[in-house]
Design a protein around this motif. Structure first.
Motif, mmCIF file in Angstrom:
data_model
loop_
_atom_site.group_PDB
_atom_site.id
_atom_site.type_symbol
_atom_site.label_atom_id
_atom_site.label_comp_id
_atom_site.label_asym_id
_atom_site.label_seq_id
_atom_site.Cartn_x
_atom_site.Cartn_y
_atom_site.Cartn_z
ATOM 1 N N PHE A 1 10.415 1.480 1.777
ATOM 2 C CA PHE A 1 11.123 2.458 1.229
ATOM 3 C C PHE A 1 10.889 2.521 -0.226
ATOM 4 N N ILE A 2 10.149 3.665 -1.138
ATOM 5 C CA ILE A 2 9.807 3.685 -2.137
ATOM 6 C C ILE A 2 9.965 4.725 -2.688
ATOM 7 N N GLY A 3 11.093 5.880 -2.216
ATOM 8 C CA GLY A 3 10.673 7.103 -2.447
ATOM 9 C C GLY A 3 12.204 7.257 -2.711
ATOM 10 N N GLY B 1 3.907 -1.833 -11.396
ATOM 11 C CA GLY B 1 2.720 -1.920 -11.070
ATOM 12 C C GLY B 1 2.004 -0.657 -9.739
ATOM 13 N N MET B 2 1.041 0.513 -10.593
ATOM 14 C CA MET B 2 1.185 1.817 -9.830
ATOM 15 C C MET B 2 -0.640 1.129 -9.918
ATOM 16 N N SER B 3 -1.551 1.993 -9.430
ATOM 17 C CA SER B 3 -3.148 1.814 -9.756
ATOM 18 C C SER B 3 -3.292 2.188 -10.424
ATOM 19 N N GLY B 4 -2.589 2.882 -11.917
ATOM 20 C CA GLY B 4 -3.423 2.364 -13.534
ATOM 21 C C GLY B 4 -2.257 1.883 -14.371
ATOM 22 N N ALA C 1 1.407 -1.339 0.115
ATOM 23 C CA ALA C 1 -0.154 0.006 -0.449
ATOM 24 C C ALA C 1 1.478 1.124 -0.236
ATOM 25 N N ALA C 2 0.808 1.941 -1.066
ATOM 26 C CA ALA C 2 1.705 3.323 -1.052
ATOM 27 C C ALA C 2 1.056 4.439 -0.716
ATOM 28 N N THR C 3 1.660 4.771 0.277
ATOM 29 C CA THR C 3 0.814 5.576 1.832
ATOM 30 C C THR C 3 0.977 7.357 1.690
ATOM 31 N N LEU D 1 14.325 -5.761 -8.781
ATOM 32 C CA LEU D 1 14.565 -5.046 -8.692
ATOM 33 C C LEU D 1 13.416 -4.100 -8.971
ATOM 34 N N MET D 2 13.921 -3.016 -9.193
ATOM 35 C CA MET D 2 11.960 -2.008 -8.818
ATOM 36 C C MET D 2 12.008 -0.966 -10.556
ATOM 37 N N THR D 3 11.301 -0.736 -10.509
ATOM 38 C CA THR D 3 10.775 0.545 -12.085
ATOM 39 C C THR D 3 9.907 1.648 -11.981
HETATM 40 C C1 LIG Z 1 2.502 7.210 -5.396
HETATM 41 C C2 LIG Z 1 4.050 5.666 -5.703
HETATM 42 C C3 LIG Z 1 3.163 4.880 -5.673
HETATM 43 C C4 LIG Z 1 1.224 4.789 -5.916
HETATM 44 O O1 LIG Z 1 0.714 4.999 -7.156
HETATM 45 P P1 LIG Z 1 -0.614 5.334 -7.345
HETATM 46 O O2 LIG Z 1 -1.137 5.579 -8.531
HETATM 47 O O3 LIG Z 1 -1.208 6.025 -6.769
HETATM 48 O O4 LIG Z 1 -1.441 4.171 -6.952
HETATM 49 C C5 LIG Z 1 3.811 3.338 -6.454
HETATM 50 N N1 LIG Z 1 5.071 3.447 -6.055
HETATM 51 C C6 LIG Z 1 5.549 4.785 -6.051
HETATM 52 C C7 LIG Z 1 7.372 5.112 -6.047
HETATM 53 C C8 LIG Z 1 5.072 5.913 -5.934
HETATM 54 O O5 LIG Z 1 5.866 7.009 -5.540
#
Ligand SMILES: *Cc1c(COP(=O)(O)O)cnc(C)c1O
Length: 234
Positions: free
Chosen positions: A80-82, A205-208, A35-37, A162-164
């Motif tokens: 940590f995803i930032g 993969g994100m919401s879209g 969950a990206a919060t 890996l992450m992208t």
């Molecule tokens: C905000 C964020 C997400 C989630 O994005 P949504 O489109 O809100 O699902 C995923 N990955 C990273 C690195 C983000 O900053």
């Protein structure tokens, strides 16, 4: 309204993950939902945790620190995803189970040093700038394997995959080639058989676009908006 609760949105996201997995003969259990919060307050994160979220991803160390403190009675893994600044490495190793955004030896060295001090092996992913856009963080695709080799030599770091963060999120078919490229890079790194390197995880993969990411091999999807609703600008 029932369709607008965190619980109901989360259920919908889970169903979509399961359907996407089954459609390409993958086990839904093999895909971890983070969950990206960012910007989501702790009380709303708690609702998601009570509804079954086990992994939470934050983008900013300071913001995460307050939330982790507020939610320390809950059992979750923090990701940590930032973008991580080297001078925050000290805090990051104390706070996060998996850091998705390591893209330089300098950052990895600092994490290694800080992890050693607290006798931790820090799990990380290598963030790859698969699209090559100048503004994006991440190591260039062609340099990724060398970076993996260098980081693999650090005793208190465990590379897990890996992450992208591709361009055009919300346009899944446009994003598909980038997901495919990350998968190909994962295979190339696996074939190189570098000691001390795990390559099981693909965080994409994100919401879209998470269904497309799952079709292309994602093991971790990072989803914010589809669970919590639209964010205000950070
Ligand atoms: C905000 C964020 C997400 C989630 O994005 P949504 O489109 O809100 O699902 C995923 N990955 C990273 C690195 C983000 O900053």
């Amino acid at each position: 309204m029932m369709t607008d609760t965190i619980e109901s949105r989360l259920k919908m996201v889970r169903d979509r993950i399961a359907n996407a997995a089954i459609a390409c003969n993958r086990d839904p259990e093999s895909i971890r939902l983070v969950a990206a919060t960012k910007t989501v307050p702790a009380d709303r994160i708690r609702v998601a945790i009570r509804a079954g979220i086990r992994d939470v991803g934050e983008n900013y160390v300071q913001e995460a620190r307050e939330k982790i403190e507020s939610l320390k009675d809950e059992e979750v893994s923090w990701h940590f995803i930032g973008r991580l600044q080297t001078n925050k490495a000290k805090y990051a190793v104390r706070m996060f189970d998996l850091i998705h955004s390591v893209d330089s030896l300098k950052l990895a060295n600092e994490l290694n040093k800080r992890a050693a001090k607290i006798e931790k092996v820090q799990k990380i992913l290598i963030q790859v700038n698969i699209s090559g856009e100048k503004t994006k963080s991440g190591i260039e695709t062609e340099r990724a394997i060398d970076l993996v080799r260098q980081i693999a030599a650090l005793g208190n770091i465990a590379i897990c995959g890996l992450m992208t963060l591709p361009p055009y999120f919300n346009a899944p078919e446009k994003v598909r080639p980038y997901f495919k490229s990350l998968k190909i890079l994962q295979e190339r790194i696996r074939d190189a058989d570098i000691p001390n390197v795990g390559m099981d995880e693909l965080s994409m993969g994100m919401s879209g676009d998470f269904e497309t990411a799952i079709e292309e091999g994602a093991t971790i999807v990072r989803i914010g908006t589809a669970i919590f609703g639209e964010r205000k600008i950070h």
